[in-house]
Design a protein around this motif. Structure first.
Motif, PDB file in Angstrom:
ATOM      1  N   LYS A 165       0.456  10.032   2.432  1.00 46.62           N
ATOM      2  CA  LYS A 165       0.103  10.206   3.848  1.00 46.62           C
ATOM      3  C   LYS A 165      -1.002   9.228   4.248  1.00 46.62           C
ATOM      4  CE  LYS A 165       2.589  13.981   4.853  1.00 46.62           C
ATOM      5  NZ  LYS A 165       3.458  14.146   6.026  1.00 46.62           N
ATOM      6  N   SER A 166      -1.120   8.993   5.547  1.00 46.28           N
ATOM      7  CA  SER A 166      -2.113   8.057   6.067  1.00 46.28           C
ATOM      8  C   SER A 166      -3.524   8.433   5.631  1.00 46.28           C
ATOM      9  CB  SER A 166      -2.058   8.017   7.593  1.00 46.28           C
ATOM     10  OG  SER A 166      -0.838   7.476   8.040  1.00 46.28           O
ATOM     11  N   ASN A 167      -4.283   7.413   5.305  1.00 43.50           N
ATOM     12  CA  ASN A 167      -5.704   7.516   4.954  1.00 43.50           C
ATOM     13  C   ASN A 167      -5.951   8.248   3.631  1.00 43.50           C
ATOM     14  OD1 ASN A 167      -6.472   6.220   7.411  1.00 43.50           O
ATOM     15  ND2 ASN A 167      -6.127   8.177   8.459  1.00 43.50           N
ATOM     16  N   VAL A 168      -4.915   8.358   2.794  1.00 45.28           N
ATOM     17  CA  VAL A 168      -5.035   9.044   1.507  1.00 45.28           C
ATOM     18  C   VAL A 168      -4.775   8.060   0.379  1.00 45.28           C
ATOM     19  CG1 VAL A 168      -4.148  10.871   0.017  1.00 45.28           C
ATOM     20  CG2 VAL A 168      -4.333  11.252   2.487  1.00 45.28           C
ATOM     21  N   ASN A 169      -5.669   8.082  -0.609  1.00 48.27           N
ATOM     22  CA  ASN A 169      -5.513   7.312  -1.838  1.00 48.27           C
ATOM     23  C   ASN A 169      -5.214   8.286  -2.967  1.00 48.27           C
ATOM     24  OD1 ASN A 169      -5.713   5.639  -4.066  1.00 48.27           O
ATOM     25  ND2 ASN A 169      -7.939   5.424  -3.957  1.00 48.27           N
ATOM     26  N   LEU A 170      -4.004   8.255  -3.492  1.00 45.16           N
ATOM     27  CA  LEU A 170      -3.645   9.083  -4.648  1.00 45.16           C
ATOM     28  C   LEU A 170      -4.123   8.347  -5.891  1.00 45.16           C
ATOM     29  CD1 LEU A 170      -2.234  11.514  -5.923  1.00 45.16           C
ATOM     30  CD2 LEU A 170      -0.097  10.196  -5.889  1.00 45.16           C
ATOM     31  N   HIS A 171      -5.120   8.921  -6.563  1.00 50.98           N
ATOM     32  CA  HIS A 171      -5.798   8.240  -7.663  1.00 50.98           C
ATOM     33  C   HIS A 171      -5.499   8.955  -8.982  1.00 50.98           C
ATOM     34  CE1 HIS A 171      -8.943   5.715  -9.461  1.00 50.98           C
ATOM     35  NE2 HIS A 171      -9.260   6.778 -10.179  1.00 50.98           N
ATOM     36  N   LEU A 172      -4.898   8.238  -9.917  1.00 56.53           N
ATOM     37  CA  LEU A 172      -4.537   8.785 -11.214  1.00 56.53           C
ATOM     38  C   LEU A 172      -5.599   8.378 -12.230  1.00 56.53           C
ATOM     39  CD1 LEU A 172      -0.716   7.942 -11.220  1.00 56.53           C
ATOM     40  CD2 LEU A 172      -1.915   9.856 -10.131  1.00 56.53           C
ATOM     41  N   ALA A 173      -6.327   9.362 -12.742  1.00 59.58           N
ATOM     42  CA  ALA A 173      -7.420   9.085 -13.667  1.00 59.58           C
ATOM     43  C   ALA A 173      -6.877   8.551 -14.991  1.00 59.58           C
ATOM     44  CB  ALA A 173      -8.229  10.357 -13.897  1.00 59.58           C
ATOM     45  N   ALA A 174      -7.782   8.027 -15.810  1.00 59.52           N
ATOM     46  CA  ALA A 174      -7.405   7.568 -17.144  1.00 59.52           C
ATOM     47  C   ALA A 174      -6.765   8.711 -17.919  1.00 59.52           C
ATOM     48  CB  ALA A 174      -8.637   7.056 -17.882  1.00 59.52           C
ATOM     49  N   GLU A 175      -5.709   8.377 -18.657  1.00 58.26           N
ATOM     50  CA  GLU A 175      -4.979   9.337 -19.481  1.00 58.26           C
ATOM     51  C   GLU A 175      -4.266  10.410 -18.648  1.00 58.26           C
ATOM     52  OE1 GLU A 175      -7.281  10.828 -22.741  1.00 58.26           O
ATOM     53  OE2 GLU A 175      -8.062   8.843 -23.247  1.00 58.26           O
ATOM     54  N   CYS A 176      -4.003  10.076 -17.405  1.00 60.09           N
ATOM     55  CA  CYS A 176      -3.166  10.931 -16.548  1.00 60.09           C
ATOM     56  C   CYS A 176      -1.761  10.342 -16.512  1.00 60.09           C
ATOM     57  CB  CYS A 176      -3.742  10.975 -15.134  1.00 60.09           C
ATOM     58  SG  CYS A 176      -2.593  11.605 -13.884  1.00 60.09           S
ATOM     59  N   THR A 177      -0.763  11.200 -16.694  1.00 62.73           N
ATOM     60  CA  THR A 177       0.630  10.786 -16.586  1.00 62.73           C
ATOM     61  C   THR A 177       1.384  11.747 -15.687  1.00 62.73           C
ATOM     62  OG1 THR A 177       0.660   9.791 -18.804  1.00 62.73           O
ATOM     63  CG2 THR A 177       2.781  10.330 -17.823  1.00 62.73           C
ATOM     64  N   LEU A 178       2.053  11.192 -14.674  1.00 60.38           N
ATOM     65  CA  LEU A 178       2.971  11.972 -13.856  1.00 60.38           C
ATOM     66  C   LEU A 178       4.382  11.728 -14.384  1.00 60.38           C
ATOM     67  CD1 LEU A 178       1.702  11.298 -10.205  1.00 60.38           C
ATOM     68  CD2 LEU A 178       0.845  12.943 -11.877  1.00 60.38           C
ATOM     69  N   ARG A 179       5.017  12.783 -14.887  1.00 54.34           N
ATOM     70  CA  ARG A 179       6.377  12.672 -15.405  1.00 54.34           C
ATOM     71  C   ARG A 179       7.330  13.342 -14.404  1.00 54.34           C
ATOM     72  NH1 ARG A 179       5.995  10.332 -20.161  1.00 54.34           N
ATOM     73  NH2 ARG A 179       4.251  10.840 -21.565  1.00 54.34           N
ATOM     74  N   PHE A 180       8.178  12.516 -13.800  1.00 54.53           N
ATOM     75  CA  PHE A 180       9.034  12.988 -12.717  1.00 54.53           C
ATOM     76  C   PHE A 180      10.358  13.527 -13.254  1.00 54.53           C
ATOM     77  CE2 PHE A 180       6.000  10.398 -10.508  1.00 54.53           C
ATOM     78  CZ  PHE A 180       5.864  11.009  -9.273  1.00 54.53           C
ATOM     79  N   SER A 181      10.895  14.487 -12.531  1.00 58.21           N
ATOM     80  CA  SER A 181      12.170  15.095 -12.885  1.00 58.21           C
ATOM     81  C   SER A 181      13.287  14.058 -12.877  1.00 58.21           C
ATOM     82  CB  SER A 181      12.502  16.197 -11.872  1.00 58.21           C
ATOM     83  OG  SER A 181      13.839  16.614 -11.985  1.00 58.21           O
ATOM     84  N   THR A 182      14.255  14.273 -13.758  1.00 61.56           N
ATOM     85  CA  THR A 182      15.451  13.431 -13.761  1.00 61.56           C
ATOM     86  C   THR A 182      16.640  14.130 -13.114  1.00 61.56           C
ATOM     87  OG1 THR A 182      16.061  14.215 -15.975  1.00 61.56           O
ATOM     88  CG2 THR A 182      14.707  12.210 -15.838  1.00 61.56           C
ATOM     89  N   ARG A 183      16.406  15.284 -12.477  1.00 54.72           N
ATOM     90  CA  ARG A 183      17.479  15.989 -11.764  1.00 54.72           C
ATOM     91  C   ARG A 183      17.590  15.423 -10.341  1.00 54.72           C
ATOM     92  NH1 ARG A 183      14.683  20.262 -14.110  1.00 54.72           N
ATOM     93  NH2 ARG A 183      13.655  20.658 -12.115  1.00 54.72           N
ATOM     94  N   PRO A 184      18.697  14.785  -9.999  1.00 53.35           N
ATOM     95  CA  PRO A 184      18.822  14.205  -8.654  1.00 53.35           C
ATOM     96  C   PRO A 184      18.600  15.221  -7.541  1.00 53.35           C
ATOM     97  CG  PRO A 184      20.549  13.374 -10.084  1.00 53.35           C
ATOM     98  CD  PRO A 184      19.858  14.452 -10.855  1.00 53.35           C
TER      99      PRO A 184
END
Length: 463
Positions: free
Chosen positions: A99-118
């Motif tokens: 969204k506008s004016n938002v910085n999504l910041h992933l810290a060190a050793e952070c992993t986002l693992r996304f679903s593989t279900r379409p």
């Protein structure tokens, strides 16, 4: 000596003449500082929103998609700031919406693992597939018509794509491990033919609805019609298709990003129909082109008529891939005023260093490409390749290719130094190569239908 003689003969067949200085006067290296200054940077309020306060859990088990989106929405509603995802492994069962004016910041050793279900990426959103607009699965990270957005930090985003899920929709693929994808298996080809036919027929993009059952893969990170975009520091892994894909956006910075994704069509960064783009300090190790600049395909690209223009690419490293820096092939809206400098390209699995690809079905133009201070270790095909017979497609829209300037490039090993194939009735207009060294080329260069070719202080050392 045989190599030198064969190469010289190939060059003489083109009847090269010098490119006038006027071609470089209007836009050139003197333009880079102004372009970078024009891009500027994002600015976020000094406020942090911790995603764990909204229910995100870095335990690898809890679905944190809703929590991360809720943190982004709260930050946006408060006027902006930074949404911090701390160290941990986060399961994300669906798209994250910036969204506008938002910085999504992933810290060190952070992993986002996304679903593989379409199905987790429905409902469909407005997007592009290989240069054609449509309604399709949402990219895992998506923004639409937002301003001042960021995706930063030293964390990892992993779509977990492989040959058991997203990648199998490609169909048979030349880079496939044995038996992973086979001819005859259900794939994306029928949907591709259908959406391109709809574009040719003038069906509005909002009525080209795909998603479930279509097998059209999404890009991974896609800011669509956005302004002031920063993607910095993150590592990108295992994308369904194109990895970083800004579309119709302006003032885009991609800095210090590492892309490690080797699936089909896993291009590293595909800025498409964007204006004012800076890509710097990145490392690309990919299953397709490292950086590929696009501007829409065929009828749809001509309909929108939005070129990619004013790009600066510098201080990047290219490892595996089909090409290091590539213009095309979906370029029907045009590509112009592109600057590449101080890059390293080296891998036995990198096919070309600088590549321009198009055909007479695409139309558009590729013009004003400036390359300097590039070190090429090894590529498996050509160091410089311009091919206007790409994919063996023909049509009534021959592309215009002109004003390509390459200087201070050195290469150590390749099949060809140059591979230039223009169209007989629409040749490549002008290429200038200065102060370059092409060592270790196995074969004479191919040069066909180039109207103007100038070489100054270009050497081809023999072993």
């Amino acid at each position: 000596m045989k190599y030198i003689t064969a190469f010289a003969a190939a060059v003489l067949l083109t009847c090269p003449i010098s490119v006038s200085h006027a071609d470089e006067a209007a836009v050139g290296w003197h333009s880079v500082d102004d372009i970078v200054a024009r891009i500027g940077s994002t600015h976020f309020p000094d406020k942090d929103f911790n995603a764990t306060d909204f229910g995100a859990r870095g335990d690898g088990q809890t679905d944190s998609q809703e929590a991360i989106n809720n943190a982004i929405e709260a930050c946006h509603e408060a006027g902006g700031g930074r949404v911090v995802v701390p160290a941990g492994e986060y399961r994300v069962d669906g798209p994250v919406r910036l969204k506008s004016n938002v910085n999504l910041h992933l810290a060190a050793e952070c992993t986002l693992r996304f679903s593989t279900r379409p199905s987790d990426y429905l409902p469909v959103v407005f997007t592009r597939f290989e240069g054609t607009e449509l309604m399709n699965y949402s990219p895992p990270i998506y923004a639409f018509e937002e301003t001042n957005i960021g995706l930063t930090g030293s964390g990892v985003i992993d779509a977990q794509a492989d040959f058991d899920n997203w990648w199998k929709w490609k169909g048979a693929w030349s880079g496939t491990p044995a038996n992973a994808l086979k001819d005859g298996d259900p794939d994306q080809s029928n949907a591709i033919d259908q959406v391109r036919a709809q574009a040719d027929e003038g069906v509005p993009a909002e009525q080209r609805v795909y998603g479930e059952g279509s097998m059209l893969r999404s890009s991974f990170v896609q800011p669509y019609r956005c302004k002031d975009v920063l993607i910095e520091g993150i590592t990108v892994k295992n994308s369904p298709m194109w990895c970083l894909h800004p579309v119709l956006s302006e003032n885009v910075i991609v800095r210090g990003v590492t892309v490690d994704s080797h699936g089909p069509n896993n291009d590293g960064c595909n800025p498409e129909s964007c204006r004012y783009v800076l890509i710097e300090g990145c490392t690309f190790d990919t299953g397709d082109d490292c950086i590929a600049i696009k501007s829409g395909r065929n009828t749809d690209g001509r309909r929108l008529n939005r070129p990619s223009e004013f790009y600066v690419i510098r201080n990047c490293k290219m490892r595996d891939g089909h090409g290091g820096v590539v213009l095309g092939s979906e370029m029907s809206g045009g590509v112009r005023n592109i600057f590449v400098e101080d890059c390293e390209m080296d891998s036995p699995h990198l096919e070309r260093a600088i590549r321009l690809k198009s055909n007479s079905n695409r139309g558009g133009y590729l013009e004003n490409l400036f390359v300097r201070n590039v070190q090429v270790g090894e590529v498996s095909d050509a160091v410089l390749r311009v091919n206007l017979y790409y994919a063996h497609e023909t049509g009534e829209h021959p592309p215009v290719v002109r004003n390509i300037f390459v200087e201070n490039l050195s290469s150590q090993k390749s099949r060809y130094a140059f591979y230039f194939r223009g169209l007989e009735e629409h040749p490549i207009a002008s290429i200038t190569i200065r102060n370059c060294t092409f060592a270790g080329a196995d074969k004479p260069s191919v040069i066909e239908h180039v109207k103007q070719l100038t070489m100054e202080n270009v050497t081809f050392p023999l072993e």
